[in-house]
Scaffold this motif. Structure first.
Motif, PDB file in Angstrom:
ATOM      1  N   GLY A 181       0.807  -1.214   0.000  1.00 34.27           N
ATOM      2  CA  GLY A 181       0.000   0.000   0.000  1.00 34.27           C
ATOM      3  C   GLY A 181       0.831   1.251   0.000  1.00 34.27           C
ATOM      4  N   ILE A 182       1.827   1.303   0.874  1.00 36.67           N
ATOM      5  CA  ILE A 182       2.732   2.447   0.952  1.00 36.67           C
ATOM      6  C   ILE A 182       4.150   1.953   1.178  1.00 36.67           C
ATOM      7  CG2 ILE A 182       1.007   4.081   1.813  1.00 36.67           C
ATOM      8  CD1 ILE A 182       2.078   3.578   4.641  1.00 36.67           C
ATOM      9  N   THR A 183       5.108   2.739   0.761  1.00 38.60           N
ATOM     10  CA  THR A 183       6.508   2.450   1.085  1.00 38.60           C
ATOM     11  C   THR A 183       7.151   3.734   1.566  1.00 38.60           C
ATOM     12  OG1 THR A 183       8.634   1.666   0.230  1.00 38.60           O
ATOM     13  CG2 THR A 183       7.153   2.705  -1.353  1.00 38.60           C
ATOM     14  N   LEU A 184       7.477   3.752   2.855  1.00 42.29           N
ATOM     15  CA  LEU A 184       8.037   4.944   3.484  1.00 42.29           C
ATOM     16  C   LEU A 184       9.267   4.543   4.301  1.00 42.29           C
ATOM     17  CD1 LEU A 184       4.555   6.397   4.435  1.00 42.29           C
ATOM     18  CD2 LEU A 184       6.207   7.583   2.979  1.00 42.29           C
ATOM     19  N   SER A 185       9.397   5.078   5.496  1.00 37.04           N
ATOM     20  CA  SER A 185      10.599   4.799   6.288  1.00 37.04           C
ATOM     21  C   SER A 185      10.693   3.334   6.706  1.00 37.04           C
ATOM     22  CB  SER A 185      10.615   5.689   7.544  1.00 37.04           C
ATOM     23  OG  SER A 185      10.612   7.049   7.195  1.00 37.04           O
ATOM     24  N   ALA A 186       9.589   2.761   7.155  1.00 38.17           N
ATOM     25  CA  ALA A 186       9.638   1.388   7.670  1.00 38.17           C
ATOM     26  C   ALA A 186      10.043   0.406   6.583  1.00 38.17           C
ATOM     27  CB  ALA A 186       8.282   1.004   8.256  1.00 38.17           C
ATOM     28  N   LYS A 187       9.408   0.504   5.436  1.00 33.84           N
ATOM     29  CA  LYS A 187       9.676  -0.451   4.378  1.00 33.84           C
ATOM     30  C   LYS A 187      11.014  -0.187   3.689  1.00 33.84           C
ATOM     31  CE  LYS A 187       7.494  -2.924   0.645  1.00 33.84           C
ATOM     32  NZ  LYS A 187       8.722  -2.845  -0.164  1.00 33.84           N
ATOM     33  N   ASN A 188      11.600   0.971   3.904  1.00 33.14           N
ATOM     34  CA  ASN A 188      12.907   1.281   3.336  1.00 33.14           C
ATOM     35  C   ASN A 188      13.939   0.229   3.750  1.00 33.14           C
ATOM     36  OD1 ASN A 188      14.897   2.738   1.931  1.00 33.14           O
ATOM     37  ND2 ASN A 188      15.290   4.112   3.651  1.00 33.14           N
ATOM     38  N   ASP A 211       5.708   8.188   9.066  1.00 28.27           N
ATOM     39  CA  ASP A 211       5.001   7.321   8.129  1.00 28.27           C
ATOM     40  C   ASP A 211       3.489   7.546   8.197  1.00 28.27           C
ATOM     41  OD1 ASP A 211       7.475   6.365   7.499  1.00 28.27           O
ATOM     42  OD2 ASP A 211       6.953   4.247   7.715  1.00 28.27           O
ATOM     43  N   SER A 212       2.977   7.910   9.363  1.00 28.57           N
ATOM     44  CA  SER A 212       1.551   8.223   9.478  1.00 28.57           C
ATOM     45  C   SER A 212       1.202   9.459   8.660  1.00 28.57           C
ATOM     46  CB  SER A 212       1.173   8.447  10.948  1.00 28.57           C
ATOM     47  OG  SER A 212       1.420   7.291  11.728  1.00 28.57           O
ATOM     48  N   VAL A 213       2.064  10.464   8.698  1.00 26.70           N
ATOM     49  CA  VAL A 213       1.839  11.675   7.906  1.00 26.70           C
ATOM     50  C   VAL A 213       1.942  11.361   6.415  1.00 26.70           C
ATOM     51  CG1 VAL A 213       2.757  13.958   7.344  1.00 26.70           C
ATOM     52  CG2 VAL A 213       2.562  13.243   9.737  1.00 26.70           C
ATOM     53  N   GLY A 214       2.961  10.571   6.050  1.00 22.85           N
ATOM     54  CA  GLY A 214       3.103  10.192   4.651  1.00 22.85           C
ATOM     55  C   GLY A 214       1.886   9.446   4.136  1.00 22.85           C
ATOM     56  N   LEU A 215       1.325   8.566   4.966  1.00 23.70           N
ATOM     57  CA  LEU A 215       0.115   7.836   4.595  1.00 23.70           C
ATOM     58  C   LEU A 215      -1.051   8.795   4.389  1.00 23.70           C
ATOM     59  CD1 LEU A 215      -1.710   5.398   4.190  1.00 23.70           C
ATOM     60  CD2 LEU A 215      -1.768   5.109   6.684  1.00 23.70           C
ATOM     61  N   ASP A 216      -1.210   9.779   5.249  1.00 28.04           N
ATOM     62  CA  ASP A 216      -2.306  10.737   5.104  1.00 28.04           C
ATOM     63  C   ASP A 216      -2.194  11.517   3.794  1.00 28.04           C
ATOM     64  OD1 ASP A 216      -3.794  10.111   7.314  1.00 28.04           O
ATOM     65  OD2 ASP A 216      -2.951  11.671   8.596  1.00 28.04           O
TER      66      ASP A 216
END
Length: 848
Positions: free
Chosen positions: A322-329, A418-423
């Motif tokens: 769904g999203i790729t941000l800091s965690a999935k990096n 990551d919550s902000v990036g998702l929003d």
């Protein structure tokens, strides 16, 4: 089958009730969820009505024995009915992700100097790629100075420190204090690893396609300059890595192009099988296992041997997660001995968006490891040119007016950022992969000490469960973008947008008393009703009013000298209109007193009706003013000269049976020597204007209304038609060749000094035609205003356009002697204090 029509009806009613009073609500998740059902219902009801009508026609034709036509109607009826039923029988379109919890409901424990703080900086000037010229990462398409400014603002705002040096010192000291390492800043020889996301570097060979979705070389270089030149980190202590991919040439070459030895000594670590051309092979550290349900993995030695880590992620959707941000990096930080080596493949089934909420998620184990989150100094998300998804090309964002995202984010809290990036992504219509349950890992990470899944997250396998990794929540709405700390309602996230204000900039918001270096920053931070005043100078930037009804003007917009010295020149590298009104601006939005000369159109209006006055719009590479989507600006006291297109160009748009025209009001303007028409298209109302010397006709519009104006010397040649229109209403105007209408004349206007094309007097190069501005005051034996000497002068002849306007027009501003009859002049100066004086014969004689 009737469930979907009923649901569709209620969805349509809900959508209309919520969106009509406030159109911005259409972007809210609940409305995006309702929209597919509502549109499906409309299609269904239309099909049912069509089927019924066709059936009734069929019966009529059968009675009339017209069997073939009746048969066709029956077929149409059946097909329409089948289509309607098939609509209700289909599964609804997959809706955008909708959070499982209410807005502003924080969970977890916030991290950072300012707990839960996420900084967002957006600077459109940083990104200027037109989608075809070169590549997005070229220096011509990404502004390094703008990126440097963004990074500086981001770091300072995150730490609330006044300088870059103090900001980095605060980051290092906070890191060391919270980990029991003492009150110490960066110490020489301490190593820093920077994880970048090179997911698309699987088979490129290091050479990127022009639209490839990869990290920005400019952002990485800017961060490295901060570390080396500000924080004092030697290049040899810095490693940039992605252990599962290659690091492409645009990044490598950008950094190596800096001759500073520190930048020559920075290390690049890549997948073992791809190590070449200065890139070092990653090696895994068997002494530091990472335990997951996908098996045991190991981390790169460049990470386990580092003292600090910077997680430099990308802002983009993902087709699995769904999203790729800091965690999935950190999928690029794992080695599975029995799962393919340097690859995250074993993890793919342990955290995807299709998994249920409140279930195990591998991203929590991964990021909770003591050598990953335990060493992370800074979380940074590059959002300059986000891609469609992990394998897609870069895309512009609809939510930013079909422009590049041009953003970067930073935080010390991995869950908050990551919550902000998702929003941001879930509210971007083009981020279509943000579906399912992409936030499950955020819930699990926020409550890692007691997750709803019941999982014991223990990435080191030492029996010590993780504590909360950070704080998660969703903003109140996509317009205000407020979190609980912004609202003062909870201890969750704080989204901070730094101010671009400066101490002594040439642009001042006189309402707030704030100064800026750039006009776009002043507009961005202005409130409705504010007045922004610009000092003299040349401003190489494009500006967009973004729906704000504010006033942008000079200290003295009525002074021709000040107007000539205050130039909006546009962004030469990015092109595009110099000034844009495209978000519903109305008469409360004022642009007053500028010279506007840019590479394309000067002013672009789409669905906007601002007030534009006292501007010199000249020598632009496109049209002077472009109007679209029912724009109805009021344009007064402007000179629109020698533009490559038309002076004012309008385009109508067909919407069903309705044609959307533009209805500008154009008053007291000089429109001269544009390479196409003076005014083209639309339904303009033109009063007291001088329209001369165009390559094509003076006016070429559907239904113009022209009063008290002069149209002469346009479209020179055998067919020197001044007005091209079958429905023009022209009165009390001087039209070369004549025009039917009350009070119209055809007489040489006797301008003081008409403008002309010069082959020698050009600021660019010799032998290129250049328009020399004329003086379009009317000659008068009684008195003509001379703008050069700022005095009244006498001529030997008087123009026939003096006192030739509509007797009912207001002429109270024109100068009169006792006994003079007040009749307005034709042309741009009619009805103004600079109107040429009447020739009076009588006791008064000359007025001097």
């Amino acid at each position: 089958m009737w469930v979907f029509p009923i649901l569709g009806l209620f969805s349509l009613i809900w959508f209309l009730i919520r969106v009509i009073p406030k159109p911005s609500r259409a972007t809210y998740p609940c409305q995006r969820f309702a929209a597919p059902f509502a549109s499906g219902f409309v299609i269904w009801i239309a099909g049912m009505i069509g089927s019924a009508l066709a059936y009734r026609r069929a019966r009529r034709y059968l009675i009339q024995s017209r069997y073939i036509v009746a048969g066709i109607c029956i077929v149409v009826s059946v097909m329409a009915l089948w289509f309607s039923v098939s609509i209700t029988g289909r599964a609804p379109a997959q809706a955008a992700f909708t959070p499982s919890e209410s807005p502003n409901s924080p969970m977890g424990v916030a991290k950072g100097i300012n707990p839960g703080r996420v900084v967002w900086v957006r600077e459109p000037a940083a990104t200027s790629w037109d989608g075809s010229t070169g590549a997005w990462w070229d220096d011509d398409n990404t502004d390094q100075d703008a990126v440097d400014y963004m990074v500086s603002k981001t770091i300072q705002t995150l730490t609330a420190e006044p300088s870059d040096e103090q900001a980095w010192d605060a980051l290092f000291r906070h890191f060391n204090q919270t980990r029991g390492l003492g009150d110490a800043g960066y110490r020489p020889a301490e190593k820093i690893a920077i994880k970048i996301n090179m997911n698309q570097e699987n088979s490129s060979g290091g050479n990127w396609s022009s639209s490839m979705g990869t990290p920005s070389p400019h952002v990485i270089y800017s961060l490295l300059k901060q570390l080396v030149n500000v924080a004092g980190v030697p290049g040899s202590a810095i490693t940039i890595y992605d252990a599962s991919r290659y690091i492409g040439n645009p990044i490598y070459d950008k950094i190596r192009s800096d001759p500073d030895p520190d930048f020559q000594n920075i290390n690049f670590v890549v997948k073992t099988s791809l190590a070449r051309n200065g890139r070092i092979a990653a090696s895994h550290d068997t002494a530091n296992p990472l335990y997951t349900r996908a098996g045991t993995a190991y981390l790169p030695r460049c990470v386990t041997g580092a003292d600090y880590l910077i997680n430099m992620a990308l802002l983009r959707p993902h087709t699995l997660y769904g999203i790729t941000l800091s965690a999935k990096n950190h999928f690029g930080s794992v080695y599975f001995p029995s799962g393919g080596g340097w690859t995250p493949a074993p993890l793919h089934n342990h955290g995807g968006r299709s998994n249920n909420m409140n279930t195990y998620n591998c991203l929590v184990n991964l990021n909770g490891h003591r050598h990953l989150s335990g060493k992370t100094l800074l979380y940074f998300v590059d959002g300059l040119y986000p891609a469609l998804h992990q394998s897609g090309s870069v895309i512009k964002w609809e939510s930013f007016g079909d422009d590049w995202c041009s953003s970067m984010f930073a935080s010390q809290d991995p869950v908050a950022i990551d919550s902000v990036g998702l929003d941001f992504m879930r509210n971007e219509p083009r981020c279509t992969e943000v579906t399912g349950n992409p936030e499950n890992y955020l819930h699990e990470a926020a409550w890692a000490d007691n997750p709803l899944s019941g999982t014991l997250y223990d990435p080191e396998g030492d029996g010590t469960p993780l504590a909360s990794l950070g704080v998660h929540e969703h903003w109140n709405n996509p317009v205000d973008k407020k979190y609980s700390r912004n609202l003062g309602t909870g201890n969750g996230i704080e989204l901070v947008v730094p101010s671009f204000a400066t101490a002594d900039g040439p642009i001042e918001n006189i309402t707030s008393g704030t100064k800026y270096d750039h006009i776009r920053h002043a507009i961005s931070e202005a409130e409705p009703g504010d007045e922004i005043v610009i000092s003299e100078g040349v401003y190489h930037e494009n500006i967009n009013f973004n729906g704000k009804n504010i006033t942008l003007s000079l200290i003295d917009p009525d002074s021709p000298a000040v107007v000539a010295c205050t130039v909006l020149a546009g962004n030469l590298s990015s092109g595009g209109p110099v000034v844009t009104f495209a978000t519903g601006e109305d008469a409360g939005c004022v642009l007053a007193g500028f010279t506007i000369s840019g590479p394309e159109a000067a002013i672009y209006c789409s669905g906007a009706s601002p007030a534009i006055s006292n501007c010199r719009i000249e020598n632009n590479g496109g049209n002077g003013i472009e109007l679209r989507e029912g724009s109805n600006p009021v344009i007064t006291y402007c000179e629109i000269n020698s533009n490559a297109g038309s002076g004012i160009e309008m385009q109508a748009r067909q919407s069903g049976r309705v044609t959307i025209y533009n209805y500008p009001i154009i008053t007291n303007c000089i429109i001269a020597a544009n390479f196409q028409s003076g005014i083209s298209g639309g339904m303009p109302t033109i009063t007291n204007c001088t329209i001369v010397a165009h390559t094509r006709s003076g006016i070429s519009s559907q239904r113009p209304t022209v009063t008290n104006s002069i149209l002469y010397y346009n479209k020179s040649g055998a067919d020197d038609v001044q007005i091209e229109s079958d429905f023009a209403t022209v009165t009390y105007s001087n039209v070369q060749g004549g025009w039917p209408g009350q009070g119209n004349i055809d007489a040489v206007p006797c301008f003081a000094e008409p403008g002309f094309w010069s082959l020698t007097e050009t600021p660019i190069e010799m032998n290129v035609a250049f328009w020399i501005r004329g003086d379009y005051h009317l000659r008068s034996r009684t008195g003509r205003w001379n703008p050069d000497s700022q005095t009244w002068v006498l001529d030997v002849v008087s123009s026939p356009c003096i006192d030739a306007g509509n007797p009912d027009s207001d002429c109270s501003e024109e100068m009169l002697l006792p006994g003079d009859e007040c009749i307005i002049n034709m042309g741009a100066y009619g009805g103004t204090p600079q109107a040429s004086m009447s020739w009076v014969v009588g006791d008064y004689g000359s007025r001097w």
